[in-house]
Scaffold this motif. Structure first.
Motif, PDB file in Angstrom:
ATOM      1  N   GLY A 103       0.567  -1.273   0.075  1.00  0.00           N
ATOM      2  CA  GLY A 103       0.016   0.007  -0.123  1.00  0.00           C
ATOM      3  C   GLY A 103       0.897   1.233  -0.239  1.00  0.00           C
ATOM      4  O   GLY A 103       2.060   1.375   0.611  1.00  0.00           O
ATOM      5  N   VAL A 104       0.317   2.295  -0.820  1.00  0.00           N
ATOM      6  CA  VAL A 104       0.914   3.634  -0.599  1.00  0.00           C
ATOM      7  C   VAL A 104      -0.266   4.762  -0.417  1.00  0.00           C
ATOM      8  O   VAL A 104      -1.019   4.796  -1.226  1.00  0.00           O
ATOM      9  CB  VAL A 104       1.741   3.845  -2.060  1.00  0.00           C
ATOM     10  CG1 VAL A 104       2.316   5.180  -2.047  1.00  0.00           C
ATOM     11  CG2 VAL A 104       2.804   2.922  -2.371  1.00  0.00           C
ATOM     12  N   ASP A 105      -0.203   5.437   0.757  1.00  0.00           N
ATOM     13  CA  ASP A 105      -1.144   6.116   1.011  1.00  0.00           C
ATOM     14  C   ASP A 105      -0.995   7.634  -0.121  1.00  0.00           C
ATOM     15  O   ASP A 105       0.065   7.846  -0.168  1.00  0.00           O
ATOM     16  CB  ASP A 105      -0.946   7.033   2.386  1.00  0.00           C
ATOM     17  CG  ASP A 105      -1.875   5.914   3.268  1.00  0.00           C
ATOM     18  OD1 ASP A 105      -2.497   5.088   2.877  1.00  0.00           O
ATOM     19  OD2 ASP A 105      -1.504   6.009   4.671  1.00  0.00           O
ATOM     20  N   GLY A 106      -2.029   7.966  -0.080  1.00  0.00           N
ATOM     21  CA  GLY A 106      -2.035   9.480  -1.134  1.00  0.00           C
ATOM     22  C   GLY A 106      -1.329  10.589  -0.461  1.00  0.00           C
ATOM     23  O   GLY A 106      -1.558  10.711   0.668  1.00  0.00           O
ATOM     24  N   ASN A 107      -0.660  11.122  -1.322  1.00  0.00           N
ATOM     25  CA  ASN A 107       0.349  12.089  -0.597  1.00  0.00           C
ATOM     26  C   ASN A 107       1.103  13.092  -1.981  1.00  0.00           C
ATOM     27  O   ASN A 107       1.455  12.728  -2.752  1.00  0.00           O
ATOM     28  CB  ASN A 107       1.697  11.388  -0.259  1.00  0.00           C
ATOM     29  CG  ASN A 107       2.856  12.300   0.391  1.00  0.00           C
ATOM     30  OD1 ASN A 107       2.425  13.501   0.636  1.00  0.00           O
ATOM     31  ND2 ASN A 107       3.659  11.933   1.031  1.00  0.00           N
ATOM     32  N   ALA A 108       0.394  14.504  -1.734  1.00  0.00           N
ATOM     33  CA  ALA A 108       0.837  15.194  -2.560  1.00  0.00           C
ATOM     34  C   ALA A 108       2.065  15.429  -2.719  1.00  0.00           C
ATOM     35  O   ALA A 108       2.630  15.690  -4.006  1.00  0.00           O
ATOM     36  CB  ALA A 108       0.443  16.836  -2.502  1.00  0.00           C
ATOM     37  N   ASP A 109       2.934  15.057  -1.904  1.00  0.00           N
ATOM     38  CA  ASP A 109       4.442  15.097  -2.022  1.00  0.00           C
ATOM     39  C   ASP A 109       5.140  14.014  -2.683  1.00  0.00           C
ATOM     40  O   ASP A 109       6.227  13.892  -2.662  1.00  0.00           O
ATOM     41  CB  ASP A 109       5.171  15.569  -0.552  1.00  0.00           C
ATOM     42  CG  ASP A 109       4.870  17.054  -0.238  1.00  0.00           C
ATOM     43  OD1 ASP A 109       4.341  17.866  -0.855  1.00  0.00           O
ATOM     44  OD2 ASP A 109       4.491  17.159   1.069  1.00  0.00           O
ATOM     45  N   GLY A 110       4.263  13.027  -2.705  1.00  0.00           N
ATOM     46  CA  GLY A 110       4.882  11.782  -3.381  1.00  0.00           C
ATOM     47  C   GLY A 110       5.157  11.688  -4.790  1.00  0.00           C
ATOM     48  O   GLY A 110       5.904  10.930  -5.270  1.00  0.00           O
ATOM     49  N   PHE A 111       4.905  12.930  -5.605  1.00  0.00           N
ATOM     50  CA  PHE A 111       5.351  13.265  -7.020  1.00  0.00           C
ATOM     51  C   PHE A 111       6.634  13.321  -7.043  1.00  0.00           C
ATOM     52  O   PHE A 111       7.068  14.341  -6.610  1.00  0.00           O
ATOM     53  CB  PHE A 111       4.089  14.206  -7.641  1.00  0.00           C
ATOM     54  CG  PHE A 111       2.839  13.564  -8.005  1.00  0.00           C
ATOM     55  CD1 PHE A 111       2.803  12.879  -9.044  1.00  0.00           C
ATOM     56  CD2 PHE A 111       2.021  13.656  -7.002  1.00  0.00           C
ATOM     57  CE1 PHE A 111       1.475  12.303  -9.312  1.00  0.00           C
ATOM     58  CE2 PHE A 111       0.533  13.204  -7.171  1.00  0.00           C
ATOM     59  CZ  PHE A 111       0.187  12.640  -8.402  1.00  0.00           C
ATOM     60  N   GLN A 112       7.231  12.634  -7.984  1.00  0.00           N
ATOM     61  CA  GLN A 112       8.518  12.720  -8.127  1.00  0.00           C
ATOM     62  C   GLN A 112       9.012  13.134  -9.994  1.00  0.00           C
ATOM     63  O   GLN A 112       8.031  12.642 -10.703  1.00  0.00           O
ATOM     64  CB  GLN A 112       9.598  11.660  -8.055  1.00  0.00           C
ATOM     65  CG  GLN A 112       9.557  11.100  -6.473  1.00  0.00           C
ATOM     66  CD  GLN A 112       9.857  12.149  -5.560  1.00  0.00           C
ATOM     67  OE1 GLN A 112      11.068  12.556  -5.768  1.00  0.00           O
ATOM     68  NE2 GLN A 112       9.264  12.493  -4.425  1.00  0.00           N
TER      69      GLN A 112
END
Length: 231
Positions: free
Chosen positions: A23-32
């Motif tokens: 699982g990966v929680d939604g996170n606006a800072d997760g975009f690379q």
């Protein structure tokens, strides 16, 4: 997973053990950043480098951005979350679901900017049909007072659907014969007592007990099965 943790991953083998929960929680800072200027992604699972053997992610295109022309040796499916995603086959606004078969090729771009949920290299070679479905104009099936569903794809490898859930929906002790994968398109979803925001991706192994509930209107992508698994 934090942005720093994601950026340190090589993605060569990440979240691809189907016998385990991932699982990966939604996170606006997760975009690379990606190799293409003004195109970013948040990775959920991956096997392989930039030439992938399997990948699931969200991809953001800034206005007037594009990805270089490429082929899909393992096919592609995507759901447009925001904006307009375009290629030589047309312009796809929010709610379009598209499947491009093994061997397809395109140069995607976005004039206004967009975001898509996309799965790569998970289609079998025998499925050669293209599919473009506007889910916002399709006929949904009413399953209960709190749930509507729309079939996206059905095969020997997978059963893929969208679900609209109203606040107060609850499913107790669900259990699936195969893996089940969820992506929270909008709203939020409480799974086994833990609440997850939009952009959260979860995959459970077969026969894992699952309880779902909602406290707000939620749209959910669900895939039962592993898709087509390449070794």
């Amino acid at each position: 997973m934090s942005a720093d943790a994601q950026s340190s991953q090589s993605y060569v083998e990440w979240n691809v053990d189907f016998s385990l929960f991932s699982g990966v929680d939604g996170n606006a800072d997760g975009f690379q950043s990606t190799p293409m200027k003004d195109v970013k992604r948040m990775m959920f699972e991956r096997r392989g480098g930039e030439v992938v053997k399997r990948a699931t992610s969200c991809v953001q295109y800034a206005p007037n951005s594009h990805f270089s022309e490429h082929s899909h040796p393992g096919g592609e499916e995507y759901l447009v979350l925001t904006g307009t995603f375009s290629d030589h086959t047309g312009n796809y606004t929010k709610g379009w679901y598209v499947r491009n078969p093994v061997g397809s090729r395109h140069r995607p771009f976005s004039e206004e900017g967009c975001e898509i949920f996309v799965k790569l290299a998970q289609l079998p070679v025998e499925e050669q049909d293209y599919l473009q479905l506007n889910t916002e104009q399709a006929d949904w099936t009413v399953l209960s007072d709190t749930e509507q569903a729309l079939s996206l794809w059905q095969s020997q490898y997978e059963t893929t659907t969208l679900h609209h859930l109203v606040a107060g929906h609850r499913d107790n002790a669900l259990e699936f014969e195969d893996n089940v994968e969820f992506f929270v398109v909008s709203g939020s979803l409480t799974v086994n007592g833990e609440t997850h925001s939009d952009h959260t991706w979860l995959r459970f192994p077969s026969h894992h007990p699952i309880t779902l509930s909602t406290q707000e209107s939620t749209t959910l992508y669900r895939k039962i099965g592993k898709g087509y698994v390449r070794t």
